[in-house]
Design an enzyme around this catalytic site. Structure first.
Site, PDB file in Angstrom:
ATOM      1  N   SER A 101      -7.846  -9.142  11.849  1.00 23.31           N
ATOM      2  CA  SER A 101      -8.464 -10.466  11.774  1.00 23.31           C
ATOM      3  C   SER A 101      -8.404 -11.009  10.347  1.00 23.31           C
ATOM      4  O   SER A 101      -8.108 -12.189  10.128  1.00 23.31           O
ATOM      5  CB  SER A 101      -9.919 -10.389  12.245  1.00 23.31           C
ATOM      6  OG  SER A 101     -10.500 -11.669  12.262  1.00 23.31           O
TER       7      SER A 101
ATOM      8  N   SER B 195     -12.093 -16.498  14.895  1.00 22.52           N
ATOM      9  CA  SER B 195     -13.380 -15.974  14.466  1.00 22.52           C
ATOM     10  C   SER B 195     -13.172 -14.638  13.760  1.00 22.52           C
ATOM     11  O   SER B 195     -12.405 -13.792  14.220  1.00 22.52           O
ATOM     12  CB  SER B 195     -14.309 -15.807  15.672  1.00 22.52           C
ATOM     13  OG  SER B 195     -15.586 -15.406  15.231  1.00 22.52           O
ATOM     14  N   GLU B 196     -13.861 -14.451  12.639  1.00 28.04           N
ATOM     15  CA  GLU B 196     -13.683 -13.270  11.795  1.00 28.04           C
ATOM     16  C   GLU B 196     -13.784 -11.964  12.574  1.00 28.04           C
ATOM     17  O   GLU B 196     -13.132 -10.975  12.234  1.00 28.04           O
ATOM     18  CB  GLU B 196     -14.745 -13.224  10.683  1.00 28.04           C
ATOM     19  CG  GLU B 196     -14.598 -14.262   9.605  1.00 28.04           C
ATOM     20  CD  GLU B 196     -15.436 -15.484   9.899  1.00 28.04           C
ATOM     21  OE1 GLU B 196     -15.295 -16.068  10.992  1.00 28.04           O
ATOM     22  OE2 GLU B 196     -16.233 -15.853   9.023  1.00 28.04           O
ATOM     23  N   ASN B 197     -14.650 -11.948  13.588  1.00 31.03           N
ATOM     24  CA  ASN B 197     -14.883 -10.702  14.302  1.00 31.03           C
ATOM     25  C   ASN B 197     -13.818 -10.388  15.350  1.00 31.03           C
ATOM     26  O   ASN B 197     -14.080  -9.653  16.300  1.00 31.03           O
ATOM     27  CB  ASN B 197     -16.284 -10.689  14.925  1.00 31.03           C
ATOM     28  CG  ASN B 197     -16.547 -11.855  15.847  1.00 31.03           C
ATOM     29  OD1 ASN B 197     -16.098 -12.970  15.577  1.00 31.03           O
ATOM     30  ND2 ASN B 197     -17.265 -11.643  16.916  1.00 31.03           N
ATOM     31  N   GLY B 198     -12.614 -10.926  15.157  1.00 32.69           N
ATOM     32  CA  GLY B 198     -11.491 -10.445  15.958  1.00 32.69           C
ATOM     33  C   GLY B 198     -11.152 -11.263  17.180  1.00 32.69           C
ATOM     34  O   GLY B 198     -10.763 -10.707  18.212  1.00 32.69           O
TER      35      GLY B 198
END
Lengths: 222, 228, 222, 228
Positions: free
Chosen positions: A98, A56-59
């Site tokens: 990320s 997921s992009e948010n880490g």
């Protein structure tokens, strides 16, 4: 153009059917980022025995299924801001790391939705450029250029019956020549040099009928 | 099921070819994957390009690889072999090519390779001999040099602890270039001192997430050599 | 040029004296990177009551004093490959993050040794360009351009009696116009637009005598 | 002695001026320094440029700052306010300027500012409307866009735990942009849920070393709002 659901011989895939179809093609051990919408559903349909790691992009690496409502962890959301869980082996990292994973070509696969896919692989999925509306792009452009493979999953046509596979995108591009494969409600198509090569169709659908519903050049699987 | 552990150093190194560019972590004697380097030596690989901060120490690992003339070119910031003049000897004899890169530019070029950045500007080396022939640009009144990403075919990484997904943590100064190089190679190979069960490493503390790792071999070699 | 140690009226600072002099000028709370040699000694002479955080290129913030020989931790070396300790509040990070601190102007101070410093602030400290010798640069160029302040500590003259403060560097540059202050065995000098401004001298040394031993333009403190 | 803790949000925000560029961490409702943003509102600061991934949510924090018309320009990847149309209203009315940046380019531009990289090339946005007017370059057969570092005058960071040196750890998805932004501002201000004694946080697990942090205020606000 004919409407998809006016036929007796075949049935278009619904959202879950589409997600299941995509999930079948993801091998054991891949690192995968799923876009918002139908792509997110793909995680629920990975065939048993395969270990697929969702990013997921948010880490977050190692997204697990959504929790029950009474077990929500308010600190753990995915890129679509849905509450998720972390599987054993998962990890947290910051946004630059990320996107190192995304932009540095470390993801085996990204699955995104789209407004249009052109037969040269151009993708339009971030804005319809409606006058006055504020555009938003999120991580779509990064994912489109960064993942080792980009698959698109979408309905074959718009609600108005317009083909979403096109010769040339009308909407603003997310990235040129990036899509490798498209899963629509009617067919699975690879982007090849001449256009879309049909890899599979829903049972009962003929190549000719598929072509008649598609504003792009289709080629049968040799 | 994902299981990146392999049973031997030889298995870990499978498929590396002569002429490969190899990123080698480590700083001084700390955090260098000596057993993997010894494996390269045993495989007889040659004509290698090595990217590392130093040229090794004593007669072991990287220093030995150089002394055996397996390395065509070294890209590094401090090409000395602690406790030996063998690098200088090779260099003077014209038997090794040297690309000298400032340490921070070296780290950033490798990081750029891992992050999908093909080139970036930096103030380091502007106005010096190490910028000769490089593109420069004035930005907001300061001169910067354009530097390119530095990719490896292979990265050799030393970790303290690893699980079967290839999640890694390091120990103290053993971290150094290892996590950066792990992101920048087509094939990232890890030797780890300890093995963790999946989920045993706190997800908040993982330094290298497994996505960057291809193979892990368990080499519980103990502490680095103390050099006084 | 006269030799430094042939005088009765004044005494040049030795290595420890130099290190102590530099340490006096480092305020509480600064983040500092120390080069190899005399700069490293500075850490031992920080006046009591000041908390100064020492950084090492190889991924350490919060370097403590060297351990006793029987308490060496083989995993913990500084950039000069000397064994060190970590103080409470210290941290470890990788090389790219370490040079983010250096190159992103987060260090309050870097103290380096030098072959030569020119009166426009040019620094030469990485190579004497001896033919046939393999050059090595380490982190010198990054530190020279990256730290908020660069101080140089060095003997005033070479062993052969040649001034190390110069009008123009003869050796290859580490970085142009980067040095803010120089601590030599004879004086403390700031780099200002006209040349070196003398901030202090060893007791008994006159400005004229200092100038006579210096191949650069000196100015007295106004 | 180094002690970066201050006693109040007001003290933490001292010296910020109208017109400042403020980096605001957070992703959705998670990991955003709402109490610091509320502090900006109370100070009456205006004409701000805000750099953040989203435009906030509901009527609190960043969303409220925007709704009160304190923000001249927002630089972000996804300018929506969850649970509100107020951003769209402002935008349509021409009362806020928008610089839309792909999320990865946003993160990398902020990281570049922290790392002393004034500009870098990226494949993201090449051939799209978001690259219009930007310098491009073909490198090894692929087209890249030149992007500039994005500095802040101030960064507002939310941490899980902090010590008096400003060493920080984060919680789960609360990490997001926070550690990156902490490196990229002239003044980095942290609100932390918990306070640690110096030396209490394992040095191997510190995510933001204190060198990047100027001030810390203890705000034990509890969990982020759950938005279903």
């Amino acid at each position: 153009m004919k409407s998809e659901n006016k036929t007796s011989a075949w049935t278009p895939l619904d959202r879950v059917g589409l997600a299941r179809r995509v999930a079948q093609d993801i091998p054991d051990g891949w690192y995968v980022n799923l876009g918002i919408g139908v792509p997110t559903l793909v995680a629920n349909h990975v065939p048993e025995g395969r270990e697929v790691v969702f990013h997921s992009e948010n880490g977050i690496l190692g997204l697990g299924p959504g929790p029950e409502t009474d077990k929500i962890n308010p600190w753990l959301v995915n890129a679509g801001k849905q509450y998720v869980t972390l599987v054993p082996g998962g990890s947290y990292f910051h946004h630059a790391d990320s996107f190192t994973m995304i932009r540095g070509r470390h993801l085996d696969l990204c699955v995104l939705g789209a407004f249009e896919v052109a037969q040269n692989g151009d993708l339009a999925n971030w804005t319809t450029a409606t006058p006055g509306a504020a555009p938003a792009v999120g991580g779509a452009m990064d994912l489109a250029v960064g993942a080792k493979r980009l698959w698109v999953v979408m309905d074959h046509s718009t609600k108005e019956g317009k083909s979403k596979l096109v010769r040339k995108c009308g909407y603003p591009l997310t990235a040129p020549a990036c899509v490798k494969r498209v899963y629509t409600s009617l067919a699975v198509l690879d982007v090849v040099s001449e256009g879309f090569r049909v890899v599979g169709m829903v049972p009962g659908l003929s190549f000719e009928e598929l072509q008649s519903r598609t504003d792009a050049d289709l080629f049968p699987l040799a | 099921m994902i299981d990146k552990f392999v049973n031997s150093v030889a298995e870990a190194l499978e498929g590396i070819k002569d002429g490969a560019t190899i990123l080698v972590g480590g700083f001084g004697a700390v955090g260098q994957a000596n057993q993997l380097i010894d494996g390269l030596i045993e495989l007889g690989l040659r004509d290698l390009t090595v990217v590392a901060n130093n040229a090794g120490y004593r007669q072991i690992g990287l220093a030995r690889l150089l002394q055996l003339r397996r390395v065509r070119k070294i890209i590094c910031s401090f090409p000395r072999i602690a406790g030996s003049t063998s690098f200088e000897d090779l260099y003077r004899a014209g038997e090794i090519e040297l690309e000298l890169v400032p340490q921070g530019t070296l780290a950033e070029r490798i990081r750029a390779a891992g992050a999908g950045v093909p080139a970036f500007f930096t103030a380091t080396a502007a106005g010096t001999d190490l910028a000769l022939g490089k593109e420069t640009r004035e930005i907001d009144g300061r001169t910067y040099v354009l530097e390119n990403a530095l990719h490896g075919d292979v990265a050799l990484v030393e970790a303290w602890r690893a699980d079967r997904w290839g999640n890694l943590v390091y120990r103290e100064a053993g971290r150094n270039f290892n996590p950066v190089m792990a992101t920048a190679a087509a094939l990232t190979i890890v030797q780890t001192q300890h093995v963790a069960k999946l989920g045993e490493i706190d997800p908040e503390t993982i330094v290298t997430p497994g996505i960057f790792v291809n193979r892990v071999v368990h080499v519980p070699y103990g502490d680095p050599l103390i050099m006084l």
